[in-house]
Write a protein that holds these residues in place. Structure first.
Motif, mmCIF file in Angstrom:
data_model
loop_
_atom_site.group_PDB
_atom_site.id
_atom_site.type_symbol
_atom_site.label_atom_id
_atom_site.label_comp_id
_atom_site.label_asym_id
_atom_site.label_seq_id
_atom_site.Cartn_x
_atom_site.Cartn_y
_atom_site.Cartn_z
ATOM 1 N N ARG A 58 0.842 -1.190 0.000
ATOM 2 C CA ARG A 58 0.000 0.000 0.000
ATOM 3 C C ARG A 58 0.879 1.242 0.000
ATOM 4 O O ARG A 58 1.885 1.298 0.692
ATOM 5 N N LEU A 59 0.499 2.228 -0.783
ATOM 6 C CA LEU A 59 1.274 3.445 -0.844
ATOM 7 C C LEU A 59 1.139 4.247 0.449
ATOM 8 O O LEU A 59 0.098 4.191 1.122
ATOM 9 N N GLY A 72 -11.890 1.587 -0.256
ATOM 10 C CA GLY A 72 -10.909 2.119 0.682
ATOM 11 C C GLY A 72 -9.488 2.026 0.156
ATOM 12 O O GLY A 72 -8.527 2.230 0.894
ATOM 13 N N ILE A 73 -9.339 1.725 -1.147
ATOM 14 C CA ILE A 73 -8.013 1.575 -1.756
ATOM 15 C C ILE A 73 -7.955 2.413 -3.029
ATOM 16 O O ILE A 73 -8.801 2.274 -3.910
ATOM 17 N N GLY A 128 4.724 7.295 -1.403
ATOM 18 C CA GLY A 128 3.440 7.569 -2.037
ATOM 19 C C GLY A 128 3.661 8.285 -3.353
ATOM 20 O O GLY A 128 4.789 8.398 -3.835
ATOM 21 N N LEU A 129 2.580 8.788 -3.946
ATOM 22 C CA LEU A 129 2.684 9.529 -5.203
ATOM 23 C C LEU A 129 3.063 10.979 -4.948
ATOM 24 O O LEU A 129 2.762 11.535 -3.890
ATOM 25 N N VAL A 158 9.438 3.729 -7.104
ATOM 26 C CA VAL A 158 8.929 2.363 -7.213
ATOM 27 C C VAL A 158 9.714 1.426 -6.289
ATOM 28 O O VAL A 158 9.173 0.463 -5.750
ATOM 29 N N SER A 159 10.996 1.742 -6.087
ATOM 30 C CA SER A 159 11.845 0.916 -5.218
ATOM 31 C C SER A 159 11.419 0.992 -3.753
ATOM 32 O O SER A 159 11.806 0.131 -2.960
ATOM 33 N N SER A 160 10.623 1.995 -3.398
ATOM 34 C CA SER A 160 10.081 2.063 -2.038
ATOM 35 C C SER A 160 8.877 1.145 -1.869
ATOM 36 O O SER A 160 8.447 0.874 -0.756
ATOM 37 N N LEU A 161 8.337 0.683 -3.009
ATOM 38 C CA LEU A 161 7.159 -0.184 -2.991
ATOM 39 C C LEU A 161 7.522 -1.649 -3.185
ATOM 40 O O LEU A 161 6.816 -2.535 -2.723
ATOM 41 N N SER A 162 8.618 -1.906 -3.894
ATOM 42 C CA SER A 162 9.080 -3.276 -4.119
ATOM 43 C C SER A 162 10.602 -3.301 -4.102
ATOM 44 O O SER A 162 11.250 -2.580 -4.875
#
Length: 433
Positions: free
Chosen positions: A80-81, A186-187, A295-296, A309-313
């Protein structure tokens, strides 16, 4: 003899092929390029795994693509962001609301605008805007006196959610339908925890290969139609028969493989003239971590958004390195003007480098992509579902269509995922939950 031949290995065709393979059908996928995924192509370079633009998954674990993976016996873990931000003209990071409570915390709005925002969100959740097919986002803003910070907010939401930067043509009903779903689930968006390649591309291609086949470098010259029924395809040096043919090609290019002049179908003819979304994508592969934002991040000029993106995967970048991806939607007609596109790119790069000054000395490589087609259809008021191609034609039996130019729901790339489910249900009569 194959049960299904799918022309094109775009993400929608692969998802549909995987679900049909799960049911025991023998599927052959034919792709003219050297790789699968179409516009969801994955590129690897120097240990970095790059999407073809930002490939966040709208609605995450409650998305169409999550349903597809679940249907074939898999499961996607999503990240989740975190907090999202709007960068103002002074380069200050201001909280960008991704939930109703965020309006009270963000400095984007006055007190009056915060109250109005909550009223609007309540109206959206109650489906007050469902019968607004002829209204643009701009029309609505004028009618509802949406101004200043709230106008900026909904312009950015429209640009990112519909991938349509021009609110004068962007469909209000499409925007409200998708915002409504965000409020109910909620997403907003999430990202596959292990990246697109491992969590999505691999399981759907592996499922097809268990009983069928995927062939790249295999250009289909035409679909064979005999006595009002699709019976196979012609390649340059071969004909292949099948019980059913599925076309996963944007409707703008269908006439290259299908003699549409012999098929008297209005939706097929109208869909050939659809205007796609377009824009510029920039990837920065960085030697280090320059931000903890997960986040964005939104810009107003040029209207654009990006994320680390590297903070998400952790799979998309080598250890202690990072990957920043940014996307700037541009009206399709402007993509024909090289000077204008270069101007967008220049302003975008300058803005990114001004808020992250470390980038210049940390960059390992930078990749810039200009897309004439991001999604097959821009969600303007003239291109809603009824203007797009149906999943099947009454005029030709055993011929189906899938992809983001079909009459599926959703917005942006999510139309492709929704189409795989809706086409599957059309073919099999089964329901995907």
């Amino acid at each position: 003899m194959y049960d299904f031949i799918i022309v094109g290995a775009g993400i929608a065709g692969l998802e549909l092929g995987a679900m049909l393979s799960q049911d025991g059908y023998r599927v052959l996928v034919l792709e003219q390029a050297q790789h699968v995924g179409g516009r969801a192509f994955i590129h690897e370079k120097d240990g970095f795994i790059l999407d073809n633009g930002i490939h966040l998954v709208r609605f995450g674990k409650k998305s169409a693509i999550a349903k597809v993976i679940n249907r074939i016996g898999g499961n996607i873990e999503f990240k989740r962001l975190g907090k999202s931000y709007f960068v103002d003209q002074n380069n200050d990071f201001v909280l960008f609301p991704t939930s109703p409570s965020g309006f009270f915390k963000s400095e984007m709005f006055t007190i009056a605008e915060r109250l109005k925002a909550l009223f609007v969100m309540l109206q959206i959740k109650m489906n007050k805007y469902k019968d607004t097919e002829n209204l643009t986002v701009s029309d609505w803003m004028v009618n509802e006196h949406i101004q200043k910070g709230l106008k900026r907010y909904f312009s950015l939401v429209s640009g990112s959610m519909l991938v349509c930067p021009d609110i004068a043509v962007a469909s209000l009903s499409a925007l409200m339908e998708n915002v409504n779903k965000v409020l109910k689930t909620g997403i907003s968006v999430e990202y596959p925890l292990h990246g697109w390649a491992k969590d999505i591309i691999e399981p759907i291609t592996n499922k097809i290969k268990q009983s069928g086949e995927i062939r790249v470098n295999s250009k289909v010259r035409s679909v064979i139609i005999e006595n009002g029924r699709a019976t196979g395809v012609r390649l340059s040096n071969d004909n292949i028969k099948a019980n059913n043919i599925i076309i996963d090609v944007p409707s703008q290019y269908i006439d290259e493989i299908l003699d549409t002049g012999l098929i008297h179908n209005d939706s097929l003819k109208t869909a050939s003239n659809l205007v796609p979304t377009a824009g510029i994508s920039i990837d920065y592969a960085l030697d280090g971590i320059i931000s903890d934002i997960d986040g964005l991040i939104y810009f107003e000029d040029p209207l654009s958004f990006g994320c680390f993106v590297s903070s998400l995967s952790s799979n998309v970048a080598p250890r202690d390195k990072s990957l920043l991806t940014w996307f700037c939607p541009i009206v399709h007609e402007k993509m024909k003007n090289d000077a204008a596109v270069k101007g967008y790119q220049y302003r975008l790069e300058k803005k990114i480098e001004s808020i992250f000054p470390e980038i210049k000395r940390r960059v390992i490589f930078k990749r810039v992509l200009h897309f004439d087609m991001v999604d097959g259809v821009e969600l303007n008021i003239n291109q809603l579902r009824q203007k797009r191609i149906n999943f099947a034609l009454n005029e030709v039996e055993n011929l189906y269509f899938v992809g983001d130019t079909t009459s599926a729901g959703g917005a942006g790339g999510d139309i492709a995922h929704e189409s795989s489910i809706e086409c599957y249900e059309e073919i099999t009569g089964k329901t995907v939950k």
